[in-house]
Write a protein that holds these residues in place. Structure first.
Motif, short mmCIF file in Angstrom:
data_model
loop_
_atom_site.label_atom_id
_atom_site.label_comp_id
_atom_site.label_asym_id
_atom_site.label_seq_id
_atom_site.Cartn_x
_atom_site.Cartn_y
_atom_site.Cartn_z
N LEU A 123 0.64 -1.38 -0.13
CA LEU A 123 0.07 -0.10 -0.10
C LEU A 123 0.58 0.82 -0.97
O LEU A 123 1.33 1.96 -1.30
CB LEU A 123 -0.80 -0.39 1.15
CG LEU A 123 -1.88 0.90 1.39
CD1 LEU A 123 -2.53 1.49 -0.11
CD2 LEU A 123 -3.12 0.90 2.74
N PRO A 124 2.04 1.37 0.61
CA PRO A 124 2.56 2.35 0.95
C PRO A 124 3.52 3.10 -0.35
O PRO A 124 3.64 4.09 -1.04
CB PRO A 124 3.77 2.72 2.63
CG PRO A 124 3.34 1.72 2.59
CD PRO A 124 2.08 0.32 2.04
N LEU A 125 3.82 1.46 -0.80
CA LEU A 125 4.60 2.17 -2.39
C LEU A 125 3.71 1.99 -3.69
O LEU A 125 4.40 2.97 -4.17
CB LEU A 125 5.22 0.36 -2.49
CG LEU A 125 6.18 -0.66 -2.19
CD1 LEU A 125 5.86 -1.50 -2.35
CD2 LEU A 125 7.82 0.41 -2.40
N THR A 126 2.42 2.03 -3.38
CA THR A 126 1.59 1.99 -4.55
C THR A 126 0.98 4.09 -4.11
O THR A 126 1.71 4.80 -5.01
CB THR A 126 0.10 1.67 -3.93
OG1 THR A 126 0.42 0.10 -3.78
CG2 THR A 126 -0.84 2.05 -4.95
N LEU A 127 0.82 4.73 -2.97
CA LEU A 127 0.28 5.51 -3.15
C LEU A 127 1.84 6.30 -3.22
O LEU A 127 1.63 7.57 -3.66
CB LEU A 127 0.72 5.71 -1.11
CG LEU A 127 -1.26 5.67 -0.63
CD1 LEU A 127 -1.49 4.87 0.88
CD2 LEU A 127 -2.23 6.03 -1.51
N LEU A 128 3.21 6.03 -2.55
CA LEU A 128 4.17 6.62 -3.12
C LEU A 128 4.84 6.69 -5.06
O LEU A 128 5.36 7.83 -4.90
CB LEU A 128 5.76 6.26 -2.12
CG LEU A 128 7.29 6.73 -2.38
CD1 LEU A 128 6.63 8.17 -1.32
CD2 LEU A 128 7.80 6.25 -1.57
N ALA A 129 4.31 6.03 -5.25
CA ALA A 129 5.15 5.53 -6.57
C ALA A 129 4.77 7.15 -7.48
O ALA A 129 5.52 7.15 -8.51
CB ALA A 129 4.15 4.44 -7.25
N PRO A 130 3.31 7.25 -7.51
CA PRO A 130 3.48 9.06 -8.58
C PRO A 130 4.05 9.85 -7.97
O PRO A 130 4.87 10.87 -9.13
CB PRO A 130 2.19 9.12 -8.77
CG PRO A 130 0.95 8.05 -7.15
CD PRO A 130 2.23 7.18 -6.85
#
Lengths: 234, 206, 254
Positions: free
Chosen positions: A118-125
Motif C-alpha cells: 500500500l505505501p509503495l502504491t501511494l508513493l509511486a506517483p
C-alpha cells in the motif's frame, strides 16, 4: 441456524484477532515499516545517476524502473514475514490452533500488504514524477501497483512460508518467487506504458484485477500448506 | 467416557535417520496425568510433536477421544513460548483467545495474568520481562477459558520458573485434571504432586 | 476412492510401493534405453545428413531435431513434477516424491539443452546468440523455476518435508507457467511485432518431419529411462534401511 451464525462470528474473531495482532506488530516496529519504502526511493534515485538524467530517457524507462524497484522492495520485506513468528513459537500455535488456517493467513497477508504494498502504491506517483513519467500514466501506474502488489505479496508469501525454517532462506526465496512475479511485472509495466503513449490501459489492468482475485482466493491455501511444513522442521 | 482421551498404538517414529520409538503404546484416561521421563534426545519432545500433528513422519495410530487428533481439542506448550516479545502480555493472550475463536469478554485475560502472578504487567512488552516472567506469560494460556480442552501437552513447562511459579502451574494442572482433562508433560525437575500422576520412561532401555 | 473397483485400488497401492517399482522397472531399463538410442541415432543421422536444407534457413534449421524434443520435454517434465506433487499431497504416495526428485535435474537439463540449442540457432538466424524472443524468454524462466525446485529440495534436510514443500512449489509453478508464457508472448508482440518463428514456416515435407518424429519419440524414451533410473536410485537411498534393500545389497555383493 444459531450454531452457524455463532461459527461465523468465531471465524470473524479469528480473522480480526490475527489482523489486529499483525498490524500492532508492524506499526510497533516503525523501522521495519520504513525500510522497504526507503529502499524503494533509494533504488529509484540510482537510476538517473546510473543510466541518464535525460528527461526523455527517464520517461521511457520510468514504468519498468518503478515496477522493478517495487518488486525488489516487496521481496525485501518477505524474508522476515514468518521468521519471527516461527522463532517465538507463535507460528506453530497458529498452525495448531486456527481452524481454518486459511483465515489468519489471509489476515497476515493483508496486514503485510498494508505496510508494504500500500505505501509503495501511494508513493509511486511521486517517484514517477521524479522520473518524468507522463502525467496520464500516473493513475494507471498506481492502479497497476494497487492490483499487482497483493499478488506479489501473496506469491512471495508462498516462498516465505516454504523457506521459513531454512538457514539459507533469503537467496533461495528470491530464486523461488522472482520468476513467479514475471506476469505481474509485465502487466503492470504495460498498463503504464500504454497510458503514457496515449492508449487505454484497461486491458492489462483488467488482467491484473483478474489475477488479483484469483490469487487472493487460492494462494492462501498454498501458504497455509507450506506453513504446516514450516513448523514441522524444528 | 468409554474412550481414552489419548490412545497411542504401535507408534513407530524416526528422526534424522534414528529410530526413536518402535511399538510404542500409551493410553491416557480423563483426569490422568503422565510425566514423560528419559535422557536428552530420547524423543520426549518428538513424541509430543507427533501427538500435536507437527511431526507427521510416524507409523501407528494416535487418537484423541477416539478420533484423529485435531488442534482445537488440545493445548500445546512447547519449548518456544508462543508469545511474541514485541507485544504485551495482554495482547499475546488476547491473540490466543482469538485463535481459538473465543467470543466471551476480554476480562479473562487479566484474570489469567493474575493467576500466574503477573498482575499489573498486562501492557508491558514481553521482551522487557524476565525469562521466568515470560515463561509465566506463556503458561498463562493454561488459565484462559480456551484451555478447557481434553488434552494438554506441556514440554518442559517448569523451566525457568521459581518455586512459587511451579506451585501456580501445578495448581492449574490439578484444576484441569479435576475438570476431566488429561495432561502429558515432560520435565527433568521433580514432578509436582498431582492426583492420578503416572510416569513413563522412554529411550532408557536402549 | 469409495467408488473405485477393488482391483484398481490394489493396483494403485502396489504402484505406490517403492519396492514394487524397483523390482518391476529393473528389466525395462535396457530395452527402453536401447530403443531410445536407436531412435535418436536414426532420427539424428537422417535429420542432419539426409533431410534437405530448409529453403529459408538453410542448414541451421537442423537444430530443431534436438531443440524441439528438448523444449517439449522441458515443459512436460515440469508438469510431471506437479502431477507427482498432487499425488504426493493427496494420497501421500512416497513413490511420487521419488519420481519428483528424479525429474527435477533431468527436466532442468532438458531445459538447458533447449536454451542452448535455441541460442545456437539464433546466431545464424538473428546474428546474435541471445535475443529476448518470447519463446526463449519463457524457457529461461522455466529454467529458473526448475532451479528453484532443486534449490528448495537441497535446502530442506528432511526428505519428507522437502517433498511436500517441492510439491506445493511445483503446483504453484505449473499454474503460473501458462500465465508466464502468455504474458511473455503478449509482451513481445508489444515490443517487437515481427520476429521470425518456426511455426510461421510452411508445412514440412515428410522427409523433414519423419526424422523429427523419430527424435521426439527417442527423446521421450530417453527422458523416461533417465527418470526411471533416477527414481530407482532415489528408492534405494530412501529405503536404505529397509530389509529388502539390505538383502539386495548382500545379494549384489556376494
Amino acid at each position: 441456524m444459531m450454531a452457524s451464525a455463532a461459527d461465523e462470528r468465531s471465524l470473524w474473531v479469528l480473522f480480526r484477532g490475527q489482523l489486529r495482532r499483525d498490524l500492532k506488530l508492524a506499526f510497533g516496529q516503525p523501522s521495519e515499516l520504513a525500510n522497504p519504502l526507503a529502499f524503494f526511493v533509494v533504488v529509484i534515485t540510482l537510476f538517473p545517476l546510473g543510466v541518464s538524467p535525460e528527461p526523455g530517457v527517464l520517461a521511457g524507462m520510468a514504468p519498468g524502473v518503478l515496477w522493478i524497484a517495487a518488486l525488489l522492495a516487496t521481496l525485501l520485506g518477505l524474508e522476515a514475514l514468518f521468521r519471527r513468528d516461527r522463532d517465538d513459537g507463535t507460528l506453530e500455535q497458529m498452525v495448531l490452533r486456527a481452524q481454518p488456517l486459511y483465515l489468519p493467513v489471509v489476515a497476515r497477508m493483508l496486514a503485510h500488504w498494508t505496510v508494504t504494498g500500500l505505501p509503495l502504491t501511494l508513493l509511486a506517483p511521486l517517484l514517477g514524477g521524479m522520473l518524468n513519467l507522463a502525467p496520464e500514466a500516473r493513475l494507471p501506474l498506481m492502479l497497476g501497483l494497487a492490483l499487482g502488489t497483493p499478488v506479489l505479496v501473496l506469491l512471495g508469501g508462498v516462498g516465505a512460508a516454504l523457506t521459513v525454517g531454512l538457514r539459507a532462506g533469503g537467496v533461495l526465496l528470491a530464486l523461488l518467487v522472482l520468476p513467479l512475479f514475471v506476469p505481474v511485472l509485465i502487466l503492470g509495466v504495460s498498463a503504464a506504458e500504454l497510458a503514457s503513449s496515449g492508449l487505454p490501459p484497461s486491458g492489462p489492468l483488467l488482467w491484473l484485477a483478474a489475477g488479483a482475485s484469483f490469487a487472493i482466493t487460492t494462494v492462501p491455501f498454498a501458504i497455509a500448506a507450506a506453513l504446516r511444513i514450516g513448523v514441522e522442521v524444528g | 467416557m468409554s474412550h481414552a482421551v489419548l490412545d497411542i498404538v504401535g507408534l513407530r517414529c524416526e528422526r534424522d535417520d534414528r529410530e526413536l520409538f518402535a511399538d510404542f503404546d500409551l493410553r491416557l484416561a480423563a483426569a490422568e496425568a503422565m510425566q514423560l521421563r528419559g535422557p536428552n534426545g530420547a524423543g520426549k519432545t518428538t513424541l509430543l510433536r507427533c501427538i500435536a500433528g507437527m511431526h507427521p513422519e510416524y507409523e501407528g495410530s494416535i487418537r484423541l477421544l477416539g478420533a484423529p487428533v485435531s488442534g482445537e481439542r488440545l493445548l500445546f506448550v512447547g519449548h518456544r513460548p508462543g508469545i511474541s516479545g514485541l507485544l504485551s502480555a495482554a495482547d499475546n493472550l488476547r491473540w490466543h483467545l482469538d485463535l481459538a475463536g473465543w467470543r466471551g469478554a476480554g476480562t479473562v485475560v487479566s484474570a489469567a495474568l493474575d493467576r500466574v502472578g503477573l498482575c499489573g504487567y498486562d501492557e508491558v512488552p514481553c521482551q522487557q520481562l524476565s525469562a521466568g516472567q515470560q515463561r509465566r506469560v506463556a503458561l498463562a494460556r493454561l488459565a484462559l477459558p480456551t484451555a478447557e480442552v481434553p488434552l494438554w501437552l506441556l514440554d518442559e513447562p517448569f523451566t525457568a520458573l521459581d518455586d512459587a511459579g511451579l506451585e501456580l502451574i501445578s495448581g492449574l494442572m490439578a484444576e484441569r485434571l479435576a475438570g476431566d482433562g488429561a495432561i502429558l508433560f515432560t520435565t527433568h525437575q521433580p514432578a509436582p504432586e498431582l492426583p492420578g500422576l503416572g510416569t513413563r520412561w522412554i529411550g532408557a532401555a536402549a | 476412492m469409495k467408488y473405485i473397483p477393488d482391483g484398481l485400488r490394489r493396483l494403485w497401492h502396489r504402484m505406490g510401493s517403492p519396492r514394487w517399482f524397483f523390482e518391476t522397472t529393473g528389466s525395462w531399463v535396457p530395452w527402453l534405453g536401447g530403443a531410445a538410442a536407436l531412435l535418436i541415432a536414426v532420427g539424428t543421422v537422417w535429420g542432419l545428413a539426409f533431410a534437405p536444407p530448409d529453403y529459408l534457413q538453410g542448414d541451421s534449421f537442423r537444430i530443431i531435431y534436438i531443440h524441439v524434443p528438448a523444449a517439449y520435454l522441458a515443459q512436460a517434465g515440469y508438469i510431471l513434477m506437479a502431477v507427482c506433487g498432487v499425488i504426493l499431497l493427496v494420497w501421500r504416495m512416497k513413490l511420487a516424491d521419488m519420481v519428483m526428485t528424479a525429474v527435477a535435474p533431468i527436466g532442468a537439463a532438458f531445459t538447458f539443452l533447449a536454451l542452448a540449442t535455441g541460442s545456437i540457432w539464433g546466431k545464424p538466424t538473428w546474428g546474435t546468440y541471445w535475443i529476448w524472443d518470447a519463446r526463449i524468454t519463457s524457457v529461461l524462466i522455466l529454467l529458473f523455476l526448475y532451479l528453484g525446485i532443486i534449490g528448495l529440495r537441497r535446502a530442506i534436510e528432511r526428505p519428507e518435508a522437502a517433498g511436500r514443500a517441492c510439491a506445493i512449489l511445483a503446483i504453484v509453478g505449473v499454474i503460473n507457467i501458462p500465465i508466464i508464457k502468455y504474458s511473455v508472448d503478449w509482451w513481445m508482440t508489444l515490443h517487437q511485432p515481427a520476429t521470425f518463428s518456426i511455426t510461421a514456416a510452411p508445412a514440412m515435407p515428410p522427409i523433414m518431419w519423419v526424422p523429427l518424429l523419430l527424435n521426439v519419440l527417442g527423446f521421450n524414451l530417453l527422458f523416461a529411462v533417465a527418470v526411471i533410473q533416477g527414481t530407482r536410485t532415489e528408492v534405494l537411498v530412501r529405503e536404505r534401511r529397509t530389509r529388502w534393500v539390505n538383502d539386495l545389497c548382500l545379494r549384489e555383493t556376494a
